[in-house]
Scaffold this motif. Structure first.
Motif, PDB file in Angstrom:
ATOM      1  N   HIS A 107       0.854  -1.186   0.000  1.00 46.18           N
ATOM      2  CA  HIS A 107       0.000   0.000   0.000  1.00 46.18           C
ATOM      3  C   HIS A 107       0.895   1.243   0.000  1.00 46.18           C
ATOM      4  O   HIS A 107       2.079   1.167   0.337  1.00 46.18           O
ATOM      5  N   SER A 163       0.666   3.620   1.973  1.00 46.73           N
ATOM      6  CA  SER A 163       0.821   4.165   3.330  1.00 46.73           C
ATOM      7  C   SER A 163       2.304   4.308   3.680  1.00 46.73           C
ATOM      8  O   SER A 163       2.673   5.117   4.534  1.00 46.73           O
ATOM      9  N   ARG A 222       0.317  -6.851  -4.648  1.00 46.89           N
ATOM     10  CA  ARG A 222      -0.170  -7.843  -3.685  1.00 46.89           C
ATOM     11  C   ARG A 222      -0.221  -9.204  -4.354  1.00 46.89           C
ATOM     12  O   ARG A 222      -0.580  -9.311  -5.534  1.00 46.89           O
ATOM     13  N   GLN A 279      -2.893   2.955  -6.004  1.00 47.05           N
ATOM     14  CA  GLN A 279      -3.609   3.510  -4.851  1.00 47.05           C
ATOM     15  C   GLN A 279      -3.332   4.989  -4.759  1.00 47.05           C
ATOM     16  O   GLN A 279      -2.327   5.487  -5.281  1.00 47.05           O
ATOM     17  N   GLU A 304      -3.373   7.601  -1.428  1.00 50.76           N
ATOM     18  CA  GLU A 304      -3.658   7.706   0.006  1.00 50.76           C
ATOM     19  C   GLU A 304      -3.397   9.126   0.459  1.00 50.76           C
ATOM     20  O   GLU A 304      -2.575   9.837  -0.108  1.00 50.76           O
ATOM     21  N   GLY A 332      -7.308   5.883   2.184  1.00 54.39           N
ATOM     22  CA  GLY A 332      -6.642   5.239   1.051  1.00 54.39           C
ATOM     23  C   GLY A 332      -7.654   4.581   0.143  1.00 54.39           C
ATOM     24  O   GLY A 332      -8.623   3.988   0.617  1.00 54.39           O
TER      25      GLY A 332
HETATM   26  N1  PHE Z   1      -3.670   1.276   3.445  1.00 52.91           N
HETATM   27  C1  PHE Z   1      -5.017   0.778   3.405  1.00 52.91           C
HETATM   28  C2  PHE Z   1      -5.125  -0.289   2.330  1.00 52.91           C
HETATM   29  O1  PHE Z   1      -4.203  -0.466   1.595  1.00 52.91           O
HETATM   30  C3  PHE Z   1      -6.025   1.848   3.108  1.00 52.91           C
HETATM   31  C4  PHE Z   1      -6.100   2.864   4.208  1.00 52.91           C
HETATM   32  C5  PHE Z   1      -5.315   3.972   4.205  1.00 52.91           C
HETATM   33  C6  PHE Z   1      -6.989   2.687   5.249  1.00 52.91           C
HETATM   34  C7  PHE Z   1      -5.384   4.893   5.213  1.00 52.91           C
HETATM   35  C8  PHE Z   1      -7.080   3.599   6.255  1.00 52.91           C
HETATM   36  C9  PHE Z   1      -6.275   4.708   6.235  1.00 52.91           C
HETATM   37  O2  PHE Z   1      -6.104  -0.971   2.232  1.00 52.91           O
END
Ligand code: PHE
Length: 341
Positions: free
Chosen positions: A168, A170, A194, A208, A210, A307
């Motif tokens: 992700h 993040s 993934r 993605q 975020e 995200g």
């Molecule tokens: N990182 C999470 C995902 O990949 C998404 C997410 C980001 C959820 C930030 C909450 C806050 O699914």
């Protein structure tokens, strides 16, 4: 007989015609029914058996060379003729249009999302696709036994210490918190990976975007309002959102965000499976553990994160039913988005 063959071979190789008609004339003279090659073939029938092998090969070589030479000359002269008409020909004729390409729908959607959030003061941040365990999991409060740390879910490049493809974006937010003191307001688009079977709704590579906002006094109400603004900008003014409690290791409380189905207006249809709602993203208040792991004082600061999958947003907005279409790059599919955004 060898002499005759060689002599004809030399003439074939030396032949320099100026027009296509000359080539045709030469072809008939050499390769035609009553041509020189057939005359040699006739003569070949009468030679002594012990010479047949050698002479047969020479004749074959001659025939192939002649055929090849004539074909090349013909093509060359044809091209030259075409060049001449376009150079000196009718200049008032309409030109041939070069088809121009178009941006990929995922890029278009990404740009659109970035544009919406930049109006709220977010800047774009980037980070590496190959990451370490800290930035993808540990700094985000993933417990050691979390299933995402498993080979089944994540592509590992090396184990111990773990180097992996980010699952992700993040991880970019972690890098931002390391680098910058609050206030932080960033949006992080990127490719993620993934270990999933490819189907109409899942792919092992997708995109993605975020967001992260950390400052003094950031509240859940700010989060909700920002996401409502986003949903209306992307799906239309009439769009409503709802939040359902959920769980992510890095946010507390966490929620899944749904938008009212833009296809049936919330009445219920096949796309929203009769519910009137479509799930578009995960979000939540940044867990205090995550803030302290990244050197931010959770007593002083709070923040929210969200995200979403870009493919999913584009699928919902444009009724694309198969995620794989985004990766096949069939121009008939791609061109449909030229004017869509
Ligand atoms: N990182 C999470 C995902 O990949 C998404 C997410 C980001 C959820 C930030 C909450 C806050 O699914």
């Amino acid at each position: 007989m060898t002499d005759k063959i060689n002599e004809l071979l030399r003439r074939v190789e030396a032949f320099r015609p100026k027009t296509a008609a000359e080539v045709e004339e030469f072809r008939i003279r050499v390769l035609g029914k009553k041509g020189e090659l057939n005359a040699l073939m006739e003569e070949f029938k009468t030679v002594a058996p012990e010479l047949k092998r050698e002479l047969g090969q020479q004749l074959n070589r001659l025939k192939n060379t002649a055929l090849e030479r004539i074909n090349t000359l013909r093509a060359e002269l044809q091209n030259a003729a075409a060049d001449q008409t376009s150079e000196a020909g009718d200049l008032t004729r309409p030109g041939t249009a070069e088809p121009i390409g178009s941006r990929h729908p995922i890029s278009l959607m990404k740009n659109r999302i970035v544009e919406v959030f930049s109006r709220l003061g977010y800047t774009v941040a980037d980070g590496p696709e190959i990451e370490d365990d800290w930035h993808v999991f540990s700094a985000l409060n993933f417990p050691p036994e979390h299933p995402a740390r498993d080979m089944q879910d994540t592509f590992f490049i090396e184990k111990n210490p773990d180097i992996l493809l980010r699952t992700h974006t993040s991880s970019i937010q972690v890098r931002m918190m390391e680098r910058q003191k609050p206030p932080i307001r960033v949006i992080c688009p990127g490719r993620v990976f993934r270990n999933e079977a490819i189907s109409y709704r899942a792919h092992c590579i997708f995109h993605q975007i975020e967001g992260l906002y950390v400052d003094e006094g950031v509240s859940f109400a700010d989060l909700k309002q920002s996401l409502l603004y986003f949903a209306k900008e992307i799906f239309g003014e009439q769009t409503a959102i709802r939040m359902r409690p959920s769980y992510f290791p890095f946010t507390e409380p966490s929620a899944e965000v749904d938008v009212s189905c833009n296809l049936c207006g919330g009445k219920g249809c096949a796309v929203c499976k009769g519910t009137g709602w479509l799930e578009i993203m995960g979000c939540g208040m940044v867990d205090p553990n995550v803030l302290s792991a990244n050197g931010i004082d959770p007593q002083k600061y709070s923040g929210f994160a969200f995200g979403m999958g870009i493919e999913r947003i584009a699928m919902l907005k444009y009724g694309v039913k198969d995620l794989r279409l985004y990766f096949e790059n069939d121009v008939r599919f791609l061109h449909q988005f030229d004017t869509a955004f």
